[in-house]
Scaffold this active site. Structure first.
Site, mmCIF file in Angstrom:
data_model
loop_
_atom_site.group_PDB
_atom_site.id
_atom_site.type_symbol
_atom_site.label_atom_id
_atom_site.label_comp_id
_atom_site.label_asym_id
_atom_site.label_seq_id
_atom_site.Cartn_x
_atom_site.Cartn_y
_atom_site.Cartn_z
ATOM 1 N N LYS A 80 -7.061 2.787 -14.245
ATOM 2 C CA LYS A 80 -8.437 2.660 -13.357
ATOM 3 C C LYS A 80 -9.493 3.874 -13.754
ATOM 4 O O LYS A 80 -9.089 5.078 -13.942
ATOM 5 C CB LYS A 80 -8.468 2.981 -12.146
ATOM 6 N N SER A 155 -10.242 -1.091 -4.479
ATOM 7 C CA SER A 155 -11.223 -0.650 -5.499
ATOM 8 C C SER A 155 -10.448 -0.620 -6.748
ATOM 9 O O SER A 155 -10.987 -0.377 -7.855
ATOM 10 C CB SER A 155 -11.483 0.808 -5.167
ATOM 11 N N SER A 179 -6.828 0.010 -1.874
ATOM 12 C CA SER A 179 -7.084 -0.364 -3.014
ATOM 13 C C SER A 179 -6.137 -0.452 -4.185
ATOM 14 O O SER A 179 -6.586 -0.849 -5.002
ATOM 15 C CB SER A 179 -7.944 0.951 -3.432
#
Length: 469
Positions: A80, A155, A179
């Site tokens: 990420k 996220s 997330s």
């Protein structure tokens, strides 16, 4: 062969490389080809890591020389874009950080590399990793590989979409309230949030509120997240929250000395309504565990039902994150996307409400401490409803109109209390979208979570499904 490679899990790829049945170069090229083929539709990958093929070549040479290999030798992985990767763009999904290249790896990234894994790419998050959708002004919107009109969540939405679509077998995401687990549920993969402090947050941004942020592995199999967890966990001497002993048992493939006790809840269960399809999926998982020999019964936790965990989290994290956001956005007001604006524009939480929120967490912790004296596992929804179409609009759930942020209602309690929780697919919606279940256990009981998840995976009616993209 390429199509088979991108459907393999990381553990299988590593086994075949070690047995000289697959070449690290072949594996890397297969995933790069897959990225070229499907990423234009998804926008999950935002940066390719320079040197990935060179690293694969070196990994192949090590295999051929008979060198000792790490457990993930030659396996590609993604990260990420809120997590630092040395020499590779880490722009945090914001024009404010455009072109930012860190000098060092985040601790968890360095540990995966030390195990032989090779960074292939960075994946799209929302701006500052703060939203339930993956969209931003710098690298744009990520689509769900099961239906491009739908969100993969946030996220870690880019990470989950990349893994589900076969662009990566293994990834690193992070979780403030949903997330890791929400995007995993929305895209049909596995996401694992270990006990707070098991994974060092060093190299993750934002650092606040660190008492709620977690880093964790994402993959297409339980054994992959168990392996990655075993490699990533443990103190690093830099993150003061990461103090748990590095010795651990992943629990996969083991047999308990007694029948584990499982309580399940769906609706009622959390603050607000749950979609009937989600309820049915949790019930199906409960039946599967009963058939597997576990002691399973439905439970009620009134404190959990009555606590608006999303509001509690917002009242606390908004106060802690706002100052950091103000510092980095000063002079860049025109470059801020919508959720960061929500944080910046929110009024301060009155001290009485802040204290009340802290006390609500204490009540949740006490409730779970008492519950896990009687049960080993809590089985429940991950999200109250499956993935929705793009756009932060109100959602109708079981006849009740709710905010889109209601999607966090079944994950926030376990972020607030720091308990280990795993998300895995166990069903499919009428629209063909994945539905997940969440497996939770007491603090530091990761082995229990992973054991139960492994059993569920073995009997799952939706195991080894891949999106047709």
């Amino acid at each position: 062969m390429t199509n088979n490679i991108v459907k393999m899990d990381a553990t299988r790829i590593a086994q075949l490389i070690a047995q000289r049945e697959l070449s690290p170069v072949e594996v890397m090229q297969a995933h790069l080809d897959r990225i070229a083929a499907v990423n234009p539709k998804l926008n999950a990958i935002v940066t390719l890591a320079d040197g990935a093929m060179d690293s694969a070549g070196k990994a192949e040479a090590a295999v051929m020389s008979g060198a000792q290999l790490g457990p993930l030798h030659g396996v590609p992985f993604t990260v990420k874009d809120g997590i630092d990767t040395a020499g590779v763009l880490t722009q945090r999904a914001s024009p404010i950080f455009r072109g930012r290249v860190p000098d060092t790896d985040a601790t968890v990234v360095a540990r995966l590399k030390a195990a032989g894994a090779i960074l292939i790419a960075k994946t799209n998050p929302p701006e500052f990793s703060y939203s339930i959708e993956t969209d931003n002004l710098l690298t744009g919107q990520t689509n769900n590989p099961w239906n491009l009109d739908y969100t993969p969540g946030g996220s870690s939405g880019g990470e989950s979409a990349a893994i589900a679509a076969g662009m990566s077998p293994l990834g690193v995401g992070s979780d403030l309230s949903i997330s890791l687990r929400g995007p995993a549920a929305h895209t049909g993969i596995v996401g694992f949030k270990a006990t707070h402090g098991r994974m060092p947050m060093t190299g993750h941004w934002p650092r606040v509120p660190r008492r709620f942020w977690h880093i964790g592995p994402m993959a297409r199999s339980v054994r992959d997240v168990a392996l990655a967890y075993s490699l990533m966990a443990g103190p690093d001497g830099a993150d003061g929250f990461s103090i748990s002993s590095p010795s651990l048992d992943t629990g996969v493939g083991t047999t308990s000395t007694r029948k584990l006790r499982v309580g399940w809840m769906a609706s009622p269960g959390f603050f607000g309504p749950i979609d009937p399809e989600v309820v049915a999926t949790v019930k199906a998982a409960a039946r599967a565990l009963t058939n597997a020999g576990y002691q399973v019964e439905q439970v009620r936790l009134p404190v959990v039902e009555q606590t608006d965990a999303n509001s509690v989290l917002w009242q606390l994290q908004q106060m802690e994150s706002q100052a950091e956001f103000e510092k980095v956005t000063a002079g860049h007001e025109a470059e801020i996307f919508r959720h960061a604006k929500l944080v910046l524009d929110a009024p301060d939480t009155p001290i009485a409400d802040f204290v009340a929120a802290e006390q609500a967490i204490e009540r949740l912790r006490d409730t779970f401490a008492e519950y896990f004296q009687r049960y080993d596992v809590l089985l429940c929804p991950v999200t109250p409803f499956p993935a929705t179409k793009h756009g932060l609009n109100d959602v109708v759930v079981d006849g009740v109109t709710v905010s889109p942020f209601h999607v966090m209602s079944a994950t926030s309690p376990f972020s607030l209390t720091g308990m280990p929780a795993l998300s895995m697919r166990f069903g499919t919606s009428r629209d063909g979208l994945p539905i997940g279940v969440q497996i939770v256990s007491s603090w530091l009981a990761e082995s229990t979570v992973l054991e139960v998840a492994s059993v569920l995976e073995d009997v799952s009616p939706v195991r080894n499904l891949h999106p047709a993209i």
